[in-house]
Design an enzyme around this catalytic site. Structure first.
Site, PDB file in Angstrom:
ATOM      1  N   ASN A   1       3.283  -2.317  -9.120  1.00 25.74           N
ATOM      2  CA  ASN A   1       4.379  -3.275  -9.278  1.00 25.74           C
ATOM      3  C   ASN A   1       3.910  -4.500 -10.049  1.00 25.74           C
ATOM      4  O   ASN A   1       2.755  -4.945  -9.940  1.00 25.74           O
ATOM      5  CB  ASN A   1       5.028  -3.643  -7.946  1.00 25.74           C
ATOM      6  CG  ASN A   1       4.074  -4.054  -6.853  1.00 25.74           C
ATOM      7  OD1 ASN A   1       2.888  -3.753  -6.901  1.00 25.74           O
ATOM      8  ND2 ASN A   1       4.590  -4.739  -5.852  1.00 25.74           N
ATOM      9  N   VAL A   2       4.830  -5.032 -10.857  1.00 26.21           N
ATOM     10  CA  VAL A   2       4.557  -6.195 -11.702  1.00 26.21           C
ATOM     11  C   VAL A   2       5.693  -7.186 -11.466  1.00 26.21           C
ATOM     12  O   VAL A   2       6.828  -6.951 -11.894  1.00 26.21           O
ATOM     13  CB  VAL A   2       4.480  -5.793 -13.191  1.00 26.21           C
ATOM     14  CG1 VAL A   2       4.197  -7.020 -14.062  1.00 26.21           C
ATOM     15  CG2 VAL A   2       3.407  -4.725 -13.415  1.00 26.21           C
TER      16      VAL A   2
ATOM     17  N   GLU B   1       7.009   2.375  -9.385  1.00 29.54           N
ATOM     18  CA  GLU B   1       7.571   3.622  -9.929  1.00 29.54           C
ATOM     19  C   GLU B   1       8.033   3.417 -11.367  1.00 29.54           C
ATOM     20  O   GLU B   1       7.946   4.334 -12.193  1.00 29.54           O
ATOM     21  CB  GLU B   1       8.751   4.083  -9.072  1.00 29.54           C
ATOM     22  CG  GLU B   1       8.380   4.469  -7.649  1.00 29.54           C
ATOM     23  CD  GLU B   1       8.391   3.285  -6.682  1.00 29.54           C
ATOM     24  OE1 GLU B   1       8.201   2.130  -7.124  1.00 29.54           O
ATOM     25  OE2 GLU B   1       8.601   3.514  -5.488  1.00 29.54           O
TER      26      GLU B   1
HETATM   27  N1  THU Z   1       8.219  -2.303  -4.571  1.00 32.63           N
HETATM   28  C1  THU Z   1       7.795  -1.275  -5.371  1.00 32.63           C
HETATM   29  O1  THU Z   1       6.957  -1.473  -6.259  1.00 32.63           O
HETATM   30  N2  THU Z   1       8.324  -0.047  -5.167  1.00 32.63           N
HETATM   31  C2  THU Z   1       9.213   0.276  -4.185  1.00 32.63           C
HETATM   32  O2  THU Z   1       9.695   1.408  -4.129  1.00 32.63           O
HETATM   33  C3  THU Z   1       9.553  -0.729  -3.166  1.00 32.63           C
HETATM   34  C4  THU Z   1       9.222  -2.135  -3.523  1.00 32.63           C
HETATM   35  C5  THU Z   1       7.673  -3.636  -4.785  1.00 32.63           C
HETATM   36  C6  THU Z   1       8.624  -4.620  -5.406  1.00 32.63           C
HETATM   37  C7  THU Z   1       8.012  -5.940  -4.975  1.00 32.63           C
HETATM   38  O3  THU Z   1       7.025  -6.312  -5.917  1.00 32.63           O
HETATM   39  C8  THU Z   1       7.323  -5.631  -3.655  1.00 32.63           C
HETATM   40  O4  THU Z   1       7.260  -4.209  -3.569  1.00 32.63           O
HETATM   41  C9  THU Z   1       8.051  -6.168  -2.434  1.00 32.63           C
HETATM   42  O5  THU Z   1       9.372  -5.758  -2.416  1.00 32.63           O
END
Ligand code: THU
Length: 142
Positions: free
Chosen positions: A45-46, A58
């Protein structure tokens, strides 16, 4: 067989955590998928100062898949910062669906599940094709 497929994905998703950019939530996520050609792609995640613009792990994973030749997902694994299995959010289930088949498996806390189990009756490319081809046989079609 199962372990042979899932363990490298778990390791790849866990390794991807190190690249996460999460100054706001402090909630790193790592994602990994095995593509039809056997290759493994990963994502993290970014986040963004404009919170809503955050890219989930994803999303960056799918971008990486496209940049590395693309292909359909056979297996998917996502982890949180502790290395535990994390379910993809709703938006990401839709994003994964685009590159999935009926056989695609996602690892969940209750074992491997199909895409249809985690996103039943999904909207997808076939809906667009159906309408474009004029073969919409739904009884409630306008
Ligand atoms: N997040 C993801 O990367 N994928 C998911 O399927 C659920 C949530 C991330 C987004 C944010 O950076 C952090 O988790 C908290 O919500």
């Amino acid at each position: 067989m199962s372990e042979v497929v899932w363990e490298p994905l778990r390791e790849a998703a866990t390794a991807a955590l190190a690249s996460a950019y999460v100054p706001y939530s402090k909630f790193p996520v790592g994602a990994a998928a095995r593509l039809a050609d056997g290759s493994i792609v990963t994502g993290c995640n970014v986040e963004n100062a404009s919170y809503g613009l955050t890219l989930c792990a994803e999303c960056t994973m799918i971008g990486a898949a496209r940049m590395n030749g693309g292909g359909l997902i056979t297996h998917f694994y996502c982890v949180d910062g502790t290395g535990g299995i994390l379910m993809p959010c709703g938006r990401c289930r839709q994003i994964l669906f685009e590159f999935s088949t009926a056989e695609t498996l996602l690892m969940t806390s209750s074992g491997a599940k199909t895409m249809d189990e985690v996103l039943p009756d999904a909207f997808g490319p076939r809906d667009l094709d159906r309408i474009a081809a004029g073969t919409d046989d739904r009884t409630d079609a306008p």
